[in-house]
Design an enzyme around this catalytic site. Structure first.
Site, PDB file in Angstrom:
ATOM      1  CB  CYS A  11      -4.386   2.637  -0.884  1.00  0.00           C
ATOM      2  SG  CYS A  11      -3.092   1.415  -0.584  1.00  0.00           S
ATOM      3  CB  THR A  63      -1.314  -0.774   2.217  1.00  0.00           C
ATOM      4  OG1 THR A  63      -1.822  -2.106   2.107  1.00  0.00           O
ATOM      5  CG2 THR A  63       0.141  -0.838   2.658  1.00  0.00           C
ATOM      6  CG  ASP A 106      -5.489   1.686  -4.734  1.00  0.00           C
ATOM      7  OD1 ASP A 106      -4.999   1.500  -3.599  1.00  0.00           O
ATOM      8  OD2 ASP A 106      -5.864   0.758  -5.471  1.00  0.00           O
ATOM      9  CB  SER A 107      -1.062   0.564  -4.363  1.00  0.00           C
ATOM     10  OG  SER A 107      -2.070  -0.417  -4.207  1.00  0.00           O
ATOM     11  CB  CYS A 139      -7.088  -4.873  -0.057  1.00  0.00           C
ATOM     12  SG  CYS A 139      -6.222  -4.373  -1.567  1.00  0.00           S
TER      13      CYS A 139
END
Length: 260
Positions: free
Chosen positions: A74, A76, A11-12, A184
């Site tokens: 994630c 995005t 994930d970010s 998110c």
């Protein structure tokens, strides 16, 4: 596929630990390796090209670590890079998308809210999914500006975060939504605050359980589910070890710094 390989998750930042928890609950015998790319958080403000580059970097590292399947925890990264990842790697790759379909189909008022990053809401994949299931549904889309940063700072329960959330949710409250989709993987950590702000009849949904079930299904298809406990989960961050430990407090889980 090496059945004893780990489930790789990235994930970010720390938000994808909410997805890890669902996977670990569903597949407790499996080993997991988690990458928190916190130094590059949030992905939601970056260009599609940069998101693809970072996603490829993370996926390549997890495969080098011996992971048998990759979970892009994630929204995005999934909505912007999943096609390129599947074209670039032979390893099975599972993505995460906002749970628009169940919200749209279950909504009685036919008014739903989606709280997500700019990168997710502006993506082609999100647009296609939304068009497919929300033709007779009013969708209130809100960019959760500042929320990932608050969670990445360990301030998920702070008064300022609640104030920010209340401001972001105002358009949804005005429209009297009956479903809120969390787009998110960081946002499930805000559920306690969301429940304080939203009317009790508003249902909050995220994609964690669906991702865990899909991971289990794919491993079963490849006959790669383990029958004996593997190594304890390992977590790596390229920024703040203490922050990541805050979200995975189990002392049996290894949490380390890694320059990636």
């Amino acid at each position: 596929m090496n059945a004893t390989g780990a489930i790789g998750i990235f994930d970010s930042g720390v938000g994808g630990t909410s997805i890890f928890k669902e996977i670990h609950q569903s597949l407790p015998l499996e080993s997991c390796i988690y990458l928190a790319d916190s130094i590059n958080a949030p992905y939601g403000q970056k260009s599609k090209e940069e998101i693809i580059r970072l996603s490829k970097k993370n996926t390549e590292l997890l495969i080098k670590m011996g992971c048998k399947i990759i979970v892009v925890a994630c929204n995005t990264a999934t909505t912007n890079a999943i096609t390129e990842l599947r074209e670039s790697f032979n390893t099975p790759i599972i993505g995460i998308e906002p749970a628009i379909k169940p919200a749209a189909l279950s909504s009685q008022k036919k008014i739903i809210g989606i709280l997500a990053t700019k990168g997710t809401l502006s993506s082609e994949l999100f647009s296609k999914t939304s068009e497919l299931y929300t033709q007779d549904v009013e969708v209130i889309e809100v960019i959760g500006k500042g929320l990932v940063e608050a969670i990445e700072a360990g301030k998920e329960y702070h008064t300022e975060t609640k104030k920010l959330l209340r401001s972001l949710l105002a358009p949804m409250l005005a429209k009297e939504i009956d479903y809120l989709v969390l787009g998110c993987s960081h946002y499930p950590y805000l559920i306690p605050l969301l429940q304080e702000i939203l009317p009790p009849e508003v249902k909050i949904i995220d994609s964690g359980q669906a991702v865990a079930q899909q991971t289990k299904n794919i491993l079963a298809t490849y006959r790669a589910l383990v029958s004996k406990p593997q190594n304890a989960p390992k977590f790596y961050t390229n920024k703040d070890v203490q922050l990541l430990r805050h979200f995975v407090p189990n002392p049996e889980f290894e949490v380390s710094y890694l320059d990636f």
